[in-house]
Structures are given as structure tokens and as C-alpha cells.
Design a protein around this motif. Structure first.
Motif, PDB file in Angstrom:
ATOM      1  N   UNK A  90       0.948  -1.133  -0.270  1.00 20.40           N
ATOM      2  CA  UNK A  90      -0.035  -0.147   0.041  1.00 20.40           C
ATOM      3  C   UNK A  90       0.791   1.259   0.046  1.00 20.40           C
ATOM      4  N   UNK A  91       0.451   2.164  -0.269  1.00 19.02           N
ATOM      5  CA  UNK A  91       1.117   3.597  -0.328  1.00 19.02           C
ATOM      6  C   UNK A  91       1.601   4.006   1.062  1.00 19.02           C
ATOM      7  N   UNK A  92       0.953   3.567   2.235  1.00 22.48           N
ATOM      8  CA  UNK A  92       1.206   3.855   3.672  1.00 22.48           C
ATOM      9  C   UNK A  92       2.768   3.319   3.772  1.00 22.48           C
ATOM     10  N   UNK A 113       8.395   5.959  -0.843  1.00 20.23           N
ATOM     11  CA  UNK A 113       8.851   6.393  -2.079  1.00 20.23           C
ATOM     12  C   UNK A 113       7.581   6.454  -3.220  1.00 20.23           C
ATOM     13  N   UNK A 114       6.850   5.282  -3.046  1.00 15.86           N
ATOM     14  CA  UNK A 114       5.686   5.324  -3.990  1.00 15.86           C
ATOM     15  C   UNK A 114       4.653   6.724  -3.541  1.00 15.86           C
ATOM     16  N   UNK A 115       4.522   6.560  -2.306  1.00 21.20           N
ATOM     17  CA  UNK A 115       3.703   7.618  -1.620  1.00 21.20           C
ATOM     18  C   UNK A 115       3.991   9.187  -2.198  1.00 21.20           C
TER      19      UNK A 115
END
Length: 69
Positions: free
Chosen positions: A3-5, A9-11
């Protein structure tokens, strides 16, 4: 799938894209608003010029005076 959390880096990447598209949309709407205002101003100026030309033509005592054919 992470998940983004769980993936900073993805978040960060997703937040950067969201901020970019938000700013792009804001500037696009602002540009459209400015263009609309300019079009309105131009239309008003053209209308005023037409009215003034019409008034000058109506006030003319001898429309053909000065032009000899």
C-alpha cells in the motif's frame, strides 16, 4: 501488493503527481477565465466603436460631402 502507507517512495511519487495535476488544472482554469475576460473586453470595445460610428453617421449633415465621384 504494497500500500502507499507502507512505501514512502511510492507515496511521495503519487503525491507529487497529484500536486502537479492539481496545479495544472488550477492554471488551466485561471487561463480560461482570463481569456474569457479578454474576449468580453474586446466585444465591449467593438460594440462601443460600432455605436460611435453609427452616431457619427447619423450626425452627418451631408453624407456624400467631400467625396466626389
Amino acid at each position: 501488493m504494497q500500500s502507499l502507507a507502507n512505501n514512502p517512495a511510492r507515496r511521495s511519487h503519487v503525491e507529487t503527481q497529484i500536486n502537479f495535476f492539481t496545479e495544472l488544472a488550477r492554471r488551466s482554469f485561471d487561463s480560461a477565465r482570463k481569456l474569457g475576460e479578454l474576449n468580453l473586453r474586446l466585444g465591449r470595445q467593438r460594440l462601443e466603436e460600432s455605436i460611435n460610428s453609427g452616431r457619427q453617421m447619423l450626425a452627418c449633415m451631408q453624407p456624400s460631402a467631400g467625396s466626389q465621384h
